[in-house]
Scaffold this active site. Sequence first.
Site: not given
Length: 336
Positions: A171, A74-75, A70, A261, A102, A82, A201-202
């Site tokens: 998002p 988010h970076d 994650r 998966d 965050n 960066d 999101h698995t």
Amino acid sequence: MAGQAMSKQGAMAAALVAVLFSLSSASPVQWGQLDPHFYEHSCPQAQQIVASIVGKAHYQDPRMAASLLRLHFHDCFVKGCDASLLLDSSGSIVSEKRSNPNRDSARGFEVVDEIKAALEAACPRTVSCADILALAARDSTVMTGGPGWIVPLGRRDSLGASVQGSNNDIPAPNNTLPTIITKFKLQGLDIVDLVALLGSHTIGDSRCTSFRQRLYNQTGNGLPDRTLDVSYAAELRPRCPRSGGDQNLFFLDPVTPFKFDNQYYKNLLAYRGLLSSDEVLLTDSPATAELVRLYAANQDIFFQHFAQSIVKMGNISPLTGVNGEIRKNCRRVNHS
């Protein structure tokens, strides 16, 4: 018992390193100015060091793989890949860690610190924090049973952060599908990238506050989300009441929560996507729904598309050449 635990941990890390070496021996690939062989001479042990520490972190905390993956997302969605996310507030810098996406949920910074310290000891001022995030994301995916990929390297670290960008560009769980598509498009990512990358999101968790509205007031009329399975909603409500319990954690995939998966897509088909931003992939667009069905039916294709899309995401506006710097400490720029 302690010796057995360390032995198992070492075996897991060794298996991951073997996978990484098989990947690194593949034919060279270049993305823009990035190159998977960037550290071949300046720090040949870099990938092994990252893999070893990610393996240890995963063994100690099964949630950590999702957290490290994650961080890379988010970076990259804020100012490019960066490592701006890693900066603490100092001087003129207001940390992205304070942003809405965050503030209460980003974690894994101590693992990044440990990786950086080990790399500084082996190859001082050589491996960037941005590349650490990219490698840790790959290693975390492999460690949980997902695909591997060759990571193009050579990113440099930013000299600043953007809380506004973090609040606006990443998002959100309650965004509409057109908004999510637009946020991906602004990063150069298409619908295939969107549906494949949300497959991360698995693994991982989400807080009650991120999906509560689906249980009680999805459209403002006090009614639950019609696209949420009734029995699943009943399972969620005891620990996610109308008020309170905001930080209670729930598996994004309750079936195989620690395994990378394609179960995430099968959950969507059963209307058991935890977040609104997950379930809309099935309900709000024929194009995204077709991809959901494809990935639910064929894990190999999902893995292939995920690997291609995360490499593409990792190439969002990297700093290279003389731009940025190689931070000695990922939490602060070098001159501070």
